[in-house]
Structure formats: C-alpha cells, structure tokens
Design a protein around this motif. Sequence first.
Motif, PDB file in Angstrom:
ATOM      1  N   LEU A  26      73.131 -19.829 -22.964  1.00  0.00           N
ATOM      2  CA  LEU A  26      73.121 -18.581 -22.200  1.00  0.00           C
ATOM      3  C   LEU A  26      71.754 -17.904 -22.263  1.00  0.00           C
ATOM      4  CD1 LEU A  26      76.675 -17.298 -23.117  1.00  0.00           C
ATOM      5  CD2 LEU A  26      75.875 -18.053 -20.857  1.00  0.00           C
ATOM      6  N   PHE A  27      71.107 -17.922 -23.420  1.00  0.00           N
ATOM      7  CA  PHE A  27      69.773 -17.324 -23.507  1.00  0.00           C
ATOM      8  C   PHE A  27      68.745 -18.131 -22.718  1.00  0.00           C
ATOM      9  CE2 PHE A  27      71.556 -14.782 -26.945  1.00  0.00           C
ATOM     10  CZ  PHE A  27      71.079 -13.543 -26.554  1.00  0.00           C
ATOM     11  N   GLY A  34      65.926 -14.687 -15.154  1.00  0.00           N
ATOM     12  CA  GLY A  34      65.296 -13.368 -15.174  1.00  0.00           C
ATOM     13  C   GLY A  34      66.133 -12.238 -15.750  1.00  0.00           C
ATOM     14  N   VAL A  35      67.190 -12.553 -16.492  1.00  0.00           N
ATOM     15  CA  VAL A  35      67.955 -11.495 -17.164  1.00  0.00           C
ATOM     16  C   VAL A  35      67.235 -11.187 -18.479  1.00  0.00           C
ATOM     17  CG1 VAL A  35      70.155 -10.809 -18.184  1.00  0.00           C
ATOM     18  CG2 VAL A  35      70.128 -12.325 -16.189  1.00  0.00           C
ATOM     19  N   PRO A  36      66.737  -9.965 -18.639  1.00  0.00           N
ATOM     20  CA  PRO A  36      66.028  -9.631 -19.877  1.00  0.00           C
ATOM     21  C   PRO A  36      66.935  -9.727 -21.101  1.00  0.00           C
ATOM     22  CG  PRO A  36      65.650  -7.965 -18.182  1.00  0.00           C
ATOM     23  CD  PRO A  36      66.747  -8.857 -17.683  1.00  0.00           C
ATOM     24  N   GLU A 125      72.807 -17.503 -10.838  1.00  0.00           N
ATOM     25  CA  GLU A 125      72.789 -17.872 -12.252  1.00  0.00           C
ATOM     26  C   GLU A 125      72.682 -16.645 -13.149  1.00  0.00           C
ATOM     27  OE1 GLU A 125      70.382 -20.763 -15.396  1.00  0.00           O
ATOM     28  OE2 GLU A 125      69.606 -20.521 -13.363  1.00  0.00           O
ATOM     29  N   ALA A 126      71.956 -15.643 -12.738  1.00  0.00           N
ATOM     30  CA  ALA A 126      71.798 -14.444 -13.566  1.00  0.00           C
ATOM     31  C   ALA A 126      73.140 -13.737 -13.763  1.00  0.00           C
ATOM     32  CB  ALA A 126      70.779 -13.488 -12.935  1.00  0.00           C
ATOM     33  N   LEU A 130      75.265 -13.389 -17.247  1.00  0.00           N
ATOM     34  CA  LEU A 130      75.695 -12.097 -17.762  1.00  0.00           C
ATOM     35  C   LEU A 130      77.200 -12.096 -18.044  1.00  0.00           C
ATOM     36  CD1 LEU A 130      74.653  -9.279 -18.484  1.00  0.00           C
ATOM     37  CD2 LEU A 130      74.984  -8.639 -16.096  1.00  0.00           C
ATOM     38  N   ILE A 131      77.990 -12.575 -17.099  1.00  0.00           N
ATOM     39  CA  ILE A 131      79.447 -12.603 -17.276  1.00  0.00           C
ATOM     40  C   ILE A 131      79.846 -13.530 -18.426  1.00  0.00           C
ATOM     41  CG2 ILE A 131      81.615 -13.342 -16.194  1.00  0.00           C
ATOM     42  CD1 ILE A 131      80.411 -12.293 -13.514  1.00  0.00           C
ATOM     43  N   ALA A 132      79.271 -14.725 -18.471  1.00  0.00           N
ATOM     44  CA  ALA A 132      79.590 -15.663 -19.552  1.00  0.00           C
ATOM     45  C   ALA A 132      79.149 -15.122 -20.906  1.00  0.00           C
ATOM     46  CB  ALA A 132      78.954 -17.023 -19.283  1.00  0.00           C
TER      47      ALA A 132
END
Length: 156
Positions: A26-27, A34-36, A125-126, A130-132
């Motif tokens: 996930l990271f 692009g999810v910080p 994907e972002a 986030l949801i996962a």
Amino acid sequence: MTKSMNNLVTSLPEAAQALQALGQALFASAERSGVPKRTLFLAYLRASQINGDSAGVELHSRNAIASGETTERLLALPVWRETPHYTDAERAALALSEAATRLSDRTHPLAGGIYDEAARHYDGEALATLIAGIATANLWNRLNVASGHTANAGIG
C-alpha cells in the motif's frame, strides 16, 4: 487492560507477515499514485482514534511525525471538521476514513457525497490505495483491541 492473548506476530506469524506485506504494498502504491504518506497516516490515525486502539494511535502518530506532520495538526485531528489545518484532499480522506470505519452508523456509509468527494481528489490507484489502507488500519485496530494489545505492546 489485561492482555487476552499473545502477540499476533508470535501467535500467527504467517498472518502477521501477510499484513506487513500488504502495508508495504500500500505504501508503494501510495508513492506511485501520489497519495502523501502524511495523508495515509492521518487517515489511519483517525480510524485508530475512533476504534479506541491505543497501539494504533501511538504507531500512526509516531509515523505521522516522522513523515513531517505537525503537532498542531495531530492534536486537532479529532475535530478536523472545525479547524482550518487540513487541505480539501486531506478532508476528503478523513471523511472517507471515518465513514469506512463507522460502517454500521448509517444505512449507506458513503452517502452524502463522501466517496464522490474523495474521488474528486484521488483517482484510480490512489483512491483504491486509500480505501485499502483504511480497511487495513481497521483490521489492525480490531486485532489489537480484541486481543487486548495496547500502546507499547509491540503490535500495530
């Protein structure tokens, strides 16, 4: 609280390894999409606060600070709606985290445009990441709380 069982890592090492691998995936996905990291840690921390998981609260607070989060924003997290400290994208992630954590509080947990607002800030994907990630934080919260693990218990 008294521990009700051994640490998950020693009781079910294969499951713990799988959850750790999921977290790493996930990271990696967050970095690609692009999810910080700070946003993920805020969403995970909020879920842990709601679920009363002291181990998760401690872990995600430490990780948020290590990723550059400020004390002011961490302290304001329980009242994020009433403060100016968060971006619109972070607010969407926090609303999604709360809705996905409190599934039984409403007939339709993502009603009121929660999903649509998150999708406005996070695509493909972002949003999936986030949801996962929120779902994974909730799983860890439930494991920690149900097994009696608290902050400094070595799991989370």
